[in-house]
Design an enzyme around this catalytic site. Sequence first.
Site, PDB file in Angstrom:
ATOM      1  N   HIS A  99     -25.214  39.636  49.215  1.00 58.05           N
ATOM      2  CA  HIS A  99     -25.630  40.992  48.839  1.00 58.05           C
ATOM      3  C   HIS A  99     -25.897  41.074  47.336  1.00 58.05           C
ATOM      4  CE1 HIS A  99     -24.207  43.487  52.527  1.00 58.05           C
ATOM      5  NE2 HIS A  99     -24.775  42.357  52.881  1.00 58.05           N
TER       6      HIS A  99
ATOM      7  N   TYR B   3     -20.736  53.220  50.218  1.00 57.36           N
ATOM      8  CA  TYR B   3     -19.505  53.970  49.960  1.00 57.36           C
ATOM      9  C   TYR B   3     -19.888  55.446  49.917  1.00 57.36           C
ATOM     10  CZ  TYR B   3     -17.209  49.590  48.593  1.00 57.36           C
ATOM     11  OH  TYR B   3     -16.674  48.321  48.583  1.00 57.36           O
TER      12      TYR B   3
ATOM     13  N   PRO C 185      -8.048  49.130  49.382  1.00 64.70           N
ATOM     14  CA  PRO C 185      -9.206  48.298  49.756  1.00 64.70           C
ATOM     15  C   PRO C 185     -10.537  48.778  49.163  1.00 64.70           C
ATOM     16  CG  PRO C 185      -8.515  49.677  51.603  1.00 64.70           C
ATOM     17  CD  PRO C 185      -7.483  49.848  50.528  1.00 64.70           C
TER      18      PRO C 185
ATOM     19  N   LYS D 154     -10.927  44.029  46.524  1.00 65.54           N
ATOM     20  CA  LYS D 154     -10.387  43.033  45.582  1.00 65.54           C
ATOM     21  C   LYS D 154      -9.244  42.185  46.148  1.00 65.54           C
ATOM     22  CE  LYS D 154     -13.105  43.685  42.352  1.00 65.54           C
ATOM     23  NZ  LYS D 154     -14.156  42.715  42.538  1.00 65.54           N
TER      24      LYS D 154
ATOM     25  N   TYR E  76     -16.896  45.102  40.018  1.00 66.44           N
ATOM     26  CA  TYR E  76     -17.030  45.052  41.480  1.00 66.44           C
ATOM     27  C   TYR E  76     -17.387  43.649  41.971  1.00 66.44           C
ATOM     28  CZ  TYR E  76     -18.522  46.479  46.195  1.00 66.44           C
ATOM     29  OH  TYR E  76     -18.652  46.599  47.557  1.00 66.44           O
TER      30      TYR E  76
HETATM   31  C1  PHB Z   1     -14.916  45.365  54.709  1.00 63.08           C
HETATM   32  O1  PHB Z   1     -16.024  44.933  55.031  1.00 63.08           O
HETATM   33  O2  PHB Z   1     -13.930  45.289  55.462  1.00 63.08           O
HETATM   34  C2  PHB Z   1     -14.750  46.037  53.394  1.00 63.08           C
HETATM   35  C3  PHB Z   1     -15.820  46.068  52.526  1.00 63.08           C
HETATM   36  C4  PHB Z   1     -15.687  46.691  51.302  1.00 63.08           C
HETATM   37  C5  PHB Z   1     -14.499  47.269  50.952  1.00 63.08           C
HETATM   38  C6  PHB Z   1     -13.412  47.233  51.821  1.00 63.08           C
HETATM   39  C7  PHB Z   1     -13.537  46.605  53.049  1.00 63.08           C
HETATM   40  O3  PHB Z   1     -14.381  47.895  49.768  1.00 63.08           O
END
Ligand code: PHB
Length: 393
Positions: free
Chosen positions: A75, A202, A294, A298, A386
């Site tokens: 990505h 997000y 989460p 990280k 990030y």
């Molecule tokens: C996930 O794909 O499980 C995932 C992706 C991004 C995050 C948290 C979990 O910030």
Amino acid sequence: MTQQRTQVGIVGSGPSGLLLAQLLDRAGIASVVLERRSRDYVLGRVRAGVLEQGAVAILREAGVAARLEREGLEHHGVEIAIGEQRYRIDFAEQAASLTVYGQTELTKDLLDARDARGASPIFDAADVAIEEVAGTRPRLRYRLAGAEHVLECDFIAGCDGFHGVSRTAIPPDVLRTHERVYPFGWLGVLADVPPVSPELIYLSHERGFALCSMRSATRSRCYLQCDLDTDVADWSDERFWDELETRLPAELAAHLTRGRTLEKSVTPLRSFVAEPLRYGRLFLAGDAAHIVPPTGAKGLNLAVRDVHQLAAALVAHYRERSDSLLDGYSAAGLRRIWRAERFSAWLTSVLHRFPGRTSFDRGMQLAELDQLVTSAAARAAFVEAYTGSQAEA
Ligand code: PHB
Ligand code: APR
């Protein structure tokens, strides 16, 4: 009682323990991994799925990146949606990228590598006890099918996650812990439906945060902010997709494919740091040492970097008779860990709906997000944190 000896005794066969064993093995250092759960349980856990470039490089160095480089999704950007408004943050300016690859798959690759070397973890090890870490001959004691075993070690690595025993082997007057518990959790599902969009999104929504992630072009991983007392039994698949659809911008909601979920669970959110990371001959790594919410993805990346640092320190001890890296493990690790804690706590605070928040609090969140999507400097700082490009420093 059976007695055995190894160089490094590792407690826990999550990503931290398995990767540490693998890195040590490649440097000619012997280890034994003790795991409380069964192999099937360890292989069945659904966890995170985003790897930084630096973490991928470490996995490559460990010789376990072949499938991840074939099947992982690279990505180059991420989306943030604030209500109906969508913004894309491009990683290109920083020449950064992330690889989306399930932790479940990574665990399988790591276990396959250990099996291929004839050094599989010892599963179903009960009552693991850590002894004599303050001295020069530490031991791991455990029970296997009722029989007692003792493993004599030079060093012990505590890779047994947040609920493990290693941290408790540090005396209470030495161990300091720092914690923030959030008043909400994430309700997550895994489903064989195509992702709503090719990149992660997000979502900051009036009804609460949501995240649309993925595992492949045909498998989605989605989360909804939820109350801590949420019972998954109250969340039918339809209810989950309905709520996600409500939180998505209309143009994305129109692309949402619903499907039967393969897994559904609630994760509470927590920030946690233990210090020091070393006590005598015991070293903590991964979730045993720290937890991040989460939101910044990280947790797994920190674990990979912890054990890479620990492996390098152990290699210096055995090869060069130098203990300076072992002595510096805690301070260097904590500095890196606190930076990831800061980012994860910040991203959590700007994207979630906090109970009792005022209109001023929401105004602050929106201003933070506005700054992020409109200021090149703020975006660069975000991308650095990030994607973990800063962690190389
Ligand atoms: C996930 O794909 O499980 C995932 C992706 C991004 C995050 C948290 C979990 O910030
Ligand atoms: N004895 C032996 N094993 C134990 C004990 C114990 N007393 N307590 C816990 N364990 C095992 C757990 O069963 C688990 O398999 O230790 C392992 C710890 O693994 P994880 O919790 O996965 O922690 P870690 O390996 O540090 O992985 C880092 O990254 O994505 C994040 O939080 C996520 O799991 C993830 C983490």
